[in-house]
Design a protein around this motif. Structure first.
Motif: not given
Length: 227
Positions: A60-61, A63-64, A86, A91, A95, A163-164, A166-167
């Motif tokens: 996730g990070w 992807l961010l 975002l 988004g 993820a 991941a979701t 975080t993203f």
């Protein structure tokens, strides 16, 4: 009840879009890994399966970083199309697709590898072109395994959490899928009843997906006589 339906609907939307979006990429990667030999194949295989072994928060990070306004993909989307993923359900779908991709590739690769290549060669000797042999022999024999991969990918996508959040964070009505709604309910005093309700729906959806996937895998095994 309306809030629950909204969460379930969003979860299925995110999972469905993620699975459909990952499908062509997963099949192409599975085909390359199953049928081609080239330098660096081991590295490509490792990169494809990396989301399975690294913490989802790391995925996730990354992807961010990629989709942030200053990131390479985010800047391109912002300048070229004026859009951002975002804090949006799109988004969340990205993820989920990234996390589901390795499972889909693995299942499809096994299905493609299980197809007896002598059948393709026989079709070629009977005058079929490479693409006709692929369309009439390889694809039908691999289809149940591909379908099982799609169901597994959907199950993984609707269960995605780390991941979701975080993203795209946990935005009710926009990115709050079932796992994120369960997490939010756990943080609220007296939210146990809602947790039980959401968890029951989540388990039911996952169980249905696994049963369908197992049925498709068994069908693939009977059809190809290898799996």
């Amino acid at each position: 009840m309306s809030e629950l339906l909204t969460i379930v609907r969003l979860t299925l939307l995110v999972g469905g879009v993620a699975t459909l979006g990952a499908l062509p990429v997963a099949f192409a990667l599975a085909w390359v890994l199953a049928r081609w030999q080239f330098p660096g194949k081991v590295l490509i295989d490792a990169l494809v399966h990396l989301p399975l072994v690294v913490p989802p928060v790391v995925t996730g990070w990354l992807l961010l970083l990629a989709f942030a306004p200053a990131g390479p993909i985010g800047a391109f989307l912002e300048r070229g199309f004026g859009v951002s993923v975002l804090f949006r359900w799109t988004g969340a779908a990205i993820a989920a697709a990234v996390m589901a991709l390795p499972l889909m590739v693995r299942a499809m690769r096994l299905s493609i590898e299980a197809v007896d290549r002598r059948l393709e060669q026989a079709a070629r000797t009977l005058g079929a072109s490479r693409w006709r042999a692929y369309a009439t022999v390889t694809l039908p024999l691999a289809a149940p395994g591909v379908a099982a991969a799609v169901v597994l990918g959907l199950a993984r996508a609707i269960g995605e959490f780390g991941a979701t959040i975080t993203f795209v964070s946990n935005v009710p009505g926009e990115t709050q899928t079932l796992p994120l709604a369960i997490y939010a309910a756990l943080q609220r005093p007296g939210g146990e009843a809602e947790v039980w309700r959401l968890a029951g729906v989540s388990v039911a959806l996952s169980l249905i997906a696994l049963i369908v996937s197992e049925a498709l895998v068994r069908r693939a095994g009977r059809g190809v006589h290898v799996l």
